[in-house]
Design a protein around this motif. Structure first.
Motif, PDB file in Angstrom:
ATOM      1  N   UNK A 214      47.780  15.319  47.133  1.00  0.00           N
ATOM      2  CA  UNK A 214      48.104  15.204  46.092  1.00  0.00           C
ATOM      3  C   UNK A 214      48.262  16.708  45.538  1.00  0.00           C
ATOM      4  N   UNK A 215      47.846  17.058  46.364  1.00  0.00           N
ATOM      5  CA  UNK A 215      47.878  19.172  46.319  1.00  0.00           C
ATOM      6  C   UNK A 215      49.198  19.396  45.611  1.00  0.00           C
ATOM      7  N   UNK A 216      50.255  19.329  45.571  1.00  0.00           N
ATOM      8  CA  UNK A 216      51.153  19.725  45.078  1.00  0.00           C
ATOM      9  C   UNK A 216      52.621  18.780  43.760  1.00  0.00           C
ATOM     10  N   UNK A 217      51.295  17.625  44.071  1.00  0.00           N
ATOM     11  CA  UNK A 217      51.584  17.511  42.682  1.00  0.00           C
ATOM     12  C   UNK A 217      51.448  17.951  41.249  1.00  0.00           C
ATOM     13  N   UNK A 218      52.437  17.930  40.503  1.00  0.00           N
ATOM     14  CA  UNK A 218      52.235  18.791  39.320  1.00  0.00           C
ATOM     15  C   UNK A 218      51.265  18.015  38.218  1.00  0.00           C
ATOM     16  N   UNK A 219      50.635  19.094  37.888  1.00  0.00           N
ATOM     17  CA  UNK A 219      49.205  18.092  36.464  1.00  0.00           C
ATOM     18  C   UNK A 219      50.174  17.124  35.847  1.00  0.00           C
ATOM     19  N   UNK A 220      49.606  16.481  35.316  1.00  0.00           N
ATOM     20  CA  UNK A 220      50.086  15.653  34.067  1.00  0.00           C
ATOM     21  C   UNK A 220      48.974  15.445  33.207  1.00  0.00           C
ATOM     22  N   UNK A 221      50.267  15.204  31.941  1.00  0.00           N
ATOM     23  CA  UNK A 221      48.956  15.467  30.271  1.00  0.00           C
ATOM     24  C   UNK A 221      48.478  13.860  30.324  1.00  0.00           C
ATOM     25  N   UNK A 222      46.994  13.622  29.069  1.00  0.00           N
ATOM     26  CA  UNK A 222      46.526  12.584  29.058  1.00  0.00           C
ATOM     27  C   UNK A 222      46.848  11.973  28.181  1.00  0.00           C
ATOM     28  N   UNK A 223      48.112  10.935  27.836  1.00  0.00           N
ATOM     29  CA  UNK A 223      48.000  10.142  26.269  1.00  0.00           C
ATOM     30  C   UNK A 223      47.839   8.741  26.783  1.00  0.00           C
ATOM     31  N   UNK A 224      47.137   8.477  25.202  1.00  0.00           N
ATOM     32  CA  UNK A 224      46.832   7.173  24.893  1.00  0.00           C
ATOM     33  C   UNK A 224      48.174   6.444  24.941  1.00  0.00           C
ATOM     34  N   UNK A 225      49.750   7.194  24.968  1.00  0.00           N
ATOM     35  CA  UNK A 225      50.512   6.794  24.769  1.00  0.00           C
ATOM     36  C   UNK A 225      50.970   5.908  23.014  1.00  0.00           C
ATOM     37  N   UNK A 226      51.589   4.750  23.431  1.00  0.00           N
ATOM     38  CA  UNK A 226      52.169   4.327  21.348  1.00  0.00           C
ATOM     39  C   UNK A 226      51.075   3.474  22.083  1.00  0.00           C
ATOM     40  N   UNK A 227      50.536   3.177  20.080  1.00  0.00           N
ATOM     41  CA  UNK A 227      49.447   1.986  20.386  1.00  0.00           C
ATOM     42  C   UNK A 227      49.866   0.836  19.423  1.00  0.00           C
ATOM     43  N   UNK A 228      48.886  -0.355  19.222  1.00  0.00           N
ATOM     44  CA  UNK A 228      49.583  -1.785  18.714  1.00  0.00           C
ATOM     45  C   UNK A 228      49.948  -1.082  17.819  1.00  0.00           C
ATOM     46  N   UNK A 229      50.485  -2.040  17.315  1.00  0.00           N
ATOM     47  CA  UNK A 229      51.159  -1.872  16.316  1.00  0.00           C
ATOM     48  C   UNK A 229      50.504  -3.044  15.716  1.00  0.00           C
ATOM     49  N   UNK A 230      50.034  -4.385  16.300  1.00  0.00           N
ATOM     50  CA  UNK A 230      50.079  -6.047  15.766  1.00  0.00           C
ATOM     51  C   UNK A 230      49.102  -5.895  15.877  1.00  0.00           C
ATOM     52  N   UNK A 231      48.619  -7.216  15.344  1.00  0.00           N
ATOM     53  CA  UNK A 231      47.323  -8.377  15.625  1.00  0.00           C
ATOM     54  C   UNK A 231      47.813  -8.882  16.732  1.00  0.00           C
ATOM     55  N   UNK A 232      46.804  -9.156  17.783  1.00  0.00           N
ATOM     56  CA  UNK A 232      47.018 -10.668  18.720  1.00  0.00           C
ATOM     57  C   UNK A 232      46.456 -10.413  20.039  1.00  0.00           C
ATOM     58  N   UNK A 233      46.811 -11.459  21.069  1.00  0.00           N
ATOM     59  CA  UNK A 233      46.391 -10.611  22.149  1.00  0.00           C
ATOM     60  C   UNK A 233      47.983 -10.340  23.330  1.00  0.00           C
ATOM     61  N   UNK A 234      46.900  -9.859  24.049  1.00  0.00           N
ATOM     62  CA  UNK A 234      47.811  -8.524  25.224  1.00  0.00           C
ATOM     63  C   UNK A 234      47.515  -8.412  26.057  1.00  0.00           C
ATOM     64  N   UNK A 235      49.794  -9.223  26.413  1.00  0.00           N
ATOM     65  CA  UNK A 235      49.392  -9.585  28.380  1.00  0.00           C
ATOM     66  C   UNK A 235      50.404  -8.453  28.728  1.00  0.00           C
ATOM     67  N   UNK A 236      49.690  -8.191  29.831  1.00  0.00           N
ATOM     68  CA  UNK A 236      50.179  -6.806  30.678  1.00  0.00           C
ATOM     69  C   UNK A 236      50.816  -6.609  31.622  1.00  0.00           C
ATOM     70  N   UNK A 237      52.635  -6.107  30.989  1.00  0.00           N
ATOM     71  CA  UNK A 237      53.531  -6.034  32.595  1.00  0.00           C
ATOM     72  C   UNK A 237      53.422  -4.809  33.302  1.00  0.00           C
ATOM     73  N   UNK A 238      52.167  -3.503  33.032  1.00  0.00           N
ATOM     74  CA  UNK A 238      52.092  -2.928  34.251  1.00  0.00           C
ATOM     75  C   UNK A 238      50.603  -2.950  34.210  1.00  0.00           C
ATOM     76  N   UNK A 239      50.271  -1.706  35.228  1.00  0.00           N
ATOM     77  CA  UNK A 239      48.982  -2.014  35.844  1.00  0.00           C
ATOM     78  C   UNK A 239      48.905  -0.670  35.812  1.00  0.00           C
ATOM     79  N   UNK A 240      47.054  -0.059  36.502  1.00  0.00           N
ATOM     80  CA  UNK A 240      46.865   1.121  36.801  1.00  0.00           C
ATOM     81  C   UNK A 240      47.675   1.618  37.728  1.00  0.00           C
ATOM     82  N   UNK A 241      47.961   2.814  38.154  1.00  0.00           N
ATOM     83  CA  UNK A 241      48.297   3.413  39.733  1.00  0.00           C
ATOM     84  C   UNK A 241      49.901   3.002  39.341  1.00  0.00           C
TER      85      UNK A 241
END
Ligand SMILES: [Zn+2]
Length: 293
Positions: A214-241
């Motif tokens: 990991x030493x040569x990787x450029x640092x990332x910036x933390x982000x909560x990204x886009x938040x939900x705009x609706x109520x309901x149940x979330x189905x995740x299409x991507x996983x951590x990593x």
């Protein structure tokens, strides 16, 4: 806890369970100490506070349960202040007394999250050297390096940086339960850092390879990204990593009857650090956290 050498040298602090539900750091510190007690330090000293928030730990809660305060928002503390401020003052004063070279504060994140190293914003108080050291050590942690984007100025790591002491936070995956794999990765990371300072002998090939990956990787910036705009149940299409691209759909939100209400898309290229502990969505709810390029 402490182990020291007869020969003077760098002083490294490990701190765990600042948030009572973040238990991996306790076990990681125990395992690191098993190793360093067996092999004698070449120089310097290693100190640890494995459990900084025992009241939160006993009730499985992030905050100090009695006063409902977040200990990691109570630094630098005050010896005459609130309960959290008094504990913070004691922690910081004890660490400072030892003239530390580096402090590694071990935390946990969402239940579904990958380990990463978090660097505070530059404290802007003339302690460039401490900040640069923290950046260098983060690069040697073996984990993705993520720059904090929120202005959290009352954490332990930020307070240390403000006082010229290199400090960083390592997030070791999920809260509440000990994930043995993340303990192993945490131990490898800490031992690699102790090797870097010449405190222990370089004995484990895995240590240096995890760090150099990991030493040569450029640092990332933390982000909560886009938040939900609706109520309901979330189905995740991507996983951590997962590596994600700008515009990529990472979650969909449906109503009770299965009708699509919202598609959450990345607003930048990056990696998924974690996703929320619950699939309940409401307007403004954070859905995922990202390290963005
Ligand atoms: Zn935490």
């Amino acid at each position: 806890m402490s182990v020291d050498s007869v020969k003077s040298g760098p002083v490294i602090w490990l701190t765990g369970c600042m948030h009572g539900d973040e238990v991996t750091g306790i076990v990681t510190i125990q395992e690191v100490f098993k190793v360093i007690r067996r092999q004698c330090l070449l120089c310097g000293a290693v100190y640890a506070f494995p459990l900084m928030n025992p009241i939160g730990f006993e009730t499985g809660s992030r905050n100090i349960t009695l006063s409902r305060e977040d200990l990691n928002r109570s630094f630098p503390g005050n010896k005459d202040g609130s309960l959290a401020e008094r504990i913070a003052d004691k922690i910081l004063a004890t660490i400072r007394q030892t003239n530390p070279t580096l402090v590694l504060d071990l935390h946990n994140d969402w239940m579904k999250s990958i380990p990463y190293t978090l660097i505070d914003p530059y404290p802007n108080s003339g302690h460039k050297q401490a900040y640069q050291t923290a950046m260098i050590i983060a690069g040697k942690s073996g984990f993705p390096v993520v720059m904090e984007t929120d202005d959290v100025t009352s954490s332990l790591s930020y307070s240390l940086l403000q006082q010229g002491i290199p400090a960083l936070t390592i997030e070791l995956g999920e809260s509440y339960v000990v994930n043995e794999n993340n303990v192993k990765r945490g131990v490898t990371s800490v031992l690699g850092i102790l090797e870097h300072f010449g405190i222990i002998e370089a004995t484990n090939g895995a240590v240096s390879s995890q760090a150099s990956n990991a030493q040569d990787q450029k640092p990332f910036r933390f982000s909560f990204g886009p938040v939900s705009s609706a109520s309901g149940i979330i189905r995740f299409l991507a996983k951590p990593g997962d590596v994600v691209k700008k515009g990529q759909a990472v979650a969909k939100i449906y109503n009770t009857f299965g009708k699509l209400q919202d598609t959450v898309r990345c607003d930048a290229d990056g990696i998924v650090l974690g996703h929320s502990d619950s699939s309940v969505a409401y307007p403004g709810a954070p859905v995922m956290s990202f390290g963005i390029v």
